[in-house]
Design an enzyme around this catalytic site. Sequence first.
Site, mmCIF file in Angstrom:
data_model
loop_
_atom_site.group_PDB
_atom_site.id
_atom_site.type_symbol
_atom_site.label_atom_id
_atom_site.label_comp_id
_atom_site.label_asym_id
_atom_site.label_seq_id
_atom_site.Cartn_x
_atom_site.Cartn_y
_atom_site.Cartn_z
ATOM 1 N N SER A 46 112.253 54.652 -42.365
ATOM 2 C CA SER A 46 113.535 54.272 -42.947
ATOM 3 C C SER A 46 114.548 53.945 -41.853
ATOM 4 C CB SER A 46 114.027 55.383 -43.874
ATOM 5 O OG SER A 46 115.121 54.955 -44.646
ATOM 6 N N ASP A 105 110.199 49.891 -53.433
ATOM 7 C CA ASP A 105 111.319 50.176 -52.535
ATOM 8 C C ASP A 105 112.299 49.011 -52.578
ATOM 9 O OD1 ASP A 105 113.023 50.835 -50.461
ATOM 10 O OD2 ASP A 105 111.454 50.935 -48.932
ATOM 11 N N HIS A 108 110.273 54.261 -51.752
ATOM 12 C CA HIS A 108 110.862 54.554 -50.454
ATOM 13 C C HIS A 108 110.729 56.047 -50.160
ATOM 14 C CE1 HIS A 108 113.527 53.498 -47.099
ATOM 15 N NE2 HIS A 108 114.021 54.730 -47.230
#
Length: 307
Positions: free
Chosen positions: A153, A251, A281
């Site tokens: 991320s 995501d 995600h």
Amino acid sequence: MPLHPEIAKFLATLPPAPEGPLDPVAMRAAEEAHVPAVEDRLPLHAVADLTAHTACGDVPVRVYTPTAADRHGVLVYFHGGAFFLGSLDTHDHVARSLAKETGLKVVSVGYRRAPEAAFPAGLDDCLAVTRWAAEQGASLGWDGVTLGVAGDSSGAGFAAAVAARAHDEGFDRITHQILYYPSLDLDFDEDRYPSLRENAVGYGLETAGLKPFNAFYLDSGADPADPLASPIKREDLNGLPQALVVTAEFDPMRDEGELYGRRLQDAGVPATVSRYEGAGHGFVQHFSWIPEFHRVFAETRDFLSRH
């Protein structure tokens, strides 16, 4: 395919998001409360908390050594958390799995976070520790060959920015970049990528939450137009380290990761783009216990060994 049933079951248990401004202190405490005891974590040959003495100051790191071998390749890992969450502890299990599956020594970086530290403090720490890992190669047990950067991320955004900045500064020791569902574009206009609309609601991370979650970083001075904050804005990708870009089907940030992978390929950089079907995600951090998703560590190992 649909969202993995184990993820769907977990999301169904979550309460509605609280109203009002985000409280980083409370959110960090909530994350830390779920960290398992040391004795319940994946065992490795050695795990040591150290201090990297760098040009940016002292940076806490945790070094994971998978075997008793004298020399290992090194993977410098940057945890995710929207630039204000996450820690050495919340992502300890990710670093342990990376070390075990790849056979590399993993150096996890406790970089400075927003809002307490202004941009680019965290990025500076990540690059400085990567340089430190090379400089301390002999004492660290680095094999002198493989030096990768990896992150999930926002940490993957750091990894991409570190790889690019190191290239610009003539530091050519980084051999690989591994980006798990990377945050590469801090311009959250919903029309920029189809996945921002397709996966806007119902999959954990929601498109409407991207701005408030990243606000601490942006308010600290990160400019969405700056390639160091939004690596996808970089025009020239030639000469960057070979890449593994892992994305998740559900995501909102899926498409920016896949576009970055294609742009690397177009620039002549060996890049593998791997989408995990049924995933959302954060699956490496939260759902890597599911066999279909745990294979991301084996894929990382295979990528490193092929290149």
